[in-house]
Design an enzyme around this catalytic site. Structure first.
Site, PDB file in Angstrom:
ATOM      1  N   HIS A  39      28.463  93.639   5.977  1.00  0.00           N
ATOM      2  CA  HIS A  39      28.575  93.643   7.433  1.00  0.00           C
ATOM      3  C   HIS A  39      27.587  92.672   8.077  1.00  0.00           C
ATOM      4  O   HIS A  39      26.373  92.833   7.951  1.00  0.00           O
ATOM      5  CB  HIS A  39      28.301  95.067   7.945  1.00  0.00           C
ATOM      6  CG  HIS A  39      28.866  95.344   9.303  1.00  0.00           C
ATOM      7  ND1 HIS A  39      28.703  96.550   9.939  1.00  0.00           N
ATOM      8  CD2 HIS A  39      29.602  94.588  10.148  1.00  0.00           C
ATOM      9  CE1 HIS A  39      29.315  96.524  11.114  1.00  0.00           C
ATOM     10  NE2 HIS A  39      29.864  95.330  11.263  1.00  0.00           N
ATOM     11  N   TYR A  42      28.231 101.882  13.311  1.00  0.00           N
ATOM     12  CA  TYR A  42      28.943 102.459  14.435  1.00  0.00           C
ATOM     13  C   TYR A  42      28.395 103.851  14.769  1.00  0.00           C
ATOM     14  O   TYR A  42      28.738 104.854  14.138  1.00  0.00           O
ATOM     15  CB  TYR A  42      30.437 102.562  14.140  1.00  0.00           C
ATOM     16  CG  TYR A  42      31.111 101.249  13.799  1.00  0.00           C
ATOM     17  CD1 TYR A  42      30.573 100.024  14.192  1.00  0.00           C
ATOM     18  CD2 TYR A  42      32.299 101.227  13.076  1.00  0.00           C
ATOM     19  CE1 TYR A  42      31.191  98.824  13.875  1.00  0.00           C
ATOM     20  CE2 TYR A  42      32.933 100.033  12.762  1.00  0.00           C
ATOM     21  CZ  TYR A  42      32.370  98.839  13.158  1.00  0.00           C
ATOM     22  OH  TYR A  42      32.987  97.657  12.838  1.00  0.00           O
TER      23      TYR A  42
END
Length: 316
Positions: free
Chosen positions: A135, A50
């Site tokens: 992830h 992010y």
């Protein structure tokens, strides 16, 4: 898992303060996290992905003076941040409005996982995180992710470095495979168990059987369910929403209106009805969005609404 994930109206999703799709300045990012704290949120999710570390740095700074025992933090491993060429931005390749002086490098090796977590702790300014997810292994190599990275996370849990581990993905098959390893305490399920569509229904049921908690994210399907009626430029999977899905969202909104509730209120409520879903995570880029979603999260959705959605063929 003994870790209680119910931390306020929902978990705060940190992609937005990493400049997802558009810039957010430091002051607004801080105000957004502060607003989350003020409405009672005590669970915060982030990732190196992010904003190429920006979300972790901003979240850590905003939480720095909060009592550590009062909140939970989750982050993710699998993508190392390494020096890049620079001179541009990350929008095209990663979706974040940040300089591309760093690039993501897939590394599911034990050393890569440990390095990823150490670097995340440095950006967050913390000595531990509560949950570490692998992830999006399906984007790179699910086999390597589940045979190397996930066992390393389990080792870190057993060593007491993290309290719980799992996998985060929008791929139902990847999460199903992860659950079957027996190593996951929790999975983060993105956009596949929502009011709009439930392709992960069997996975959620399997998680309940296996004692694996589910954190549901992407409850607005990238924006399509984020307002009382789909906007003319509504998005799905961060692209223009197909007409068929816009039509379906409007049909669901019709039912919501008949019961005196709104599409986003019901979208937040829906995943929580499943036994395995312990919480949802909702992202925000402004303090106003946090407060609005906190108000939506406490709305009492009439039981009859779910019956009407099923009768209309709008809910499995």
């Amino acid at each position: 898992m003994t870790l209680d994930l119910d931390r306020g109206p929902f978990w705060f999703g940190g992609a937005g303060i990493g400049n997802l799709r558009r810039p957010v300045d430091d002051a607004d990012a801080r105000a957004t996290v502060d607003a989350a704290w003020d409405v009672g949120i005590r669970g915060f999710d982030t990732a190196p992905h992010y904003g190429l570390g920006l979300s972790e740095r901003r979240l850590g700074a905003a939480l720095a003076e909060r009592p550590r025992s009062e909140y939970l933090v989750s982050t993710k491993v699998g993508r190392l941040l390494v020096p890049g060429r620079g001179g541009g931005d990350d929008l095209a390749s990663g979706g974040f409005a940040v300089p591309n002086d760093l690039v993501r490098q897939w590394d599911p090796s034990p050393s890569g996982v440990r390095r990823s977590l150490d670097e995340s702790l440095g950006r967050l300014g913390l000595d531990h995180v509560d949950i570490a997810y692998l992830h999006d292994p399906d984007v790179y190599s699910l086999t390597d992710g589940l045979t190397h990275a996930l066992p390393t996370l389990a080792d870190l849990r057993d060593e007491g470095v993290v309290r719980a581990v799992g996998v985060g993905s929008n791929d139902v098959g990847a999460l199903a495979a992860a659950v079957e390893t027996g190593l996951c305490d929790v999975v983060m399920l993105a956009g596949r168990y929502t009011l709009l569509e439930q392709p992960a229904a069997e996975l959620v049921a399997r998680c309940a059987e296996a004692g694996v908690d589910v954190v549901a994210v992407g409850v607005f399907n990238s924006g399509l369910l984020g307002s009382s009626r789909p906007a003319p430029d509504a998005t799905y999977e961060y692209a223009a929403a197909p007409g068929s899905l816009v039509e379906r969202a409007n049909a669901i909104a019709d039912v919501c209106e008949r019961h005196g509730v709104t599409l986003p209120e019901v979208a937040i409520a829906f995943p929580r009805r499943a036994a395995a879903v312990r919480t949802v995570a909702v992202g925000a880029q402004t303090a106003a969005q946090v407060r609005e979603n906190a108000e939506r999260a406490v709305v009492d959705v009439p039981e009859a609404l779910w019956d009407d959605l099923r009768a209309a063929g709008l809910l499995d």
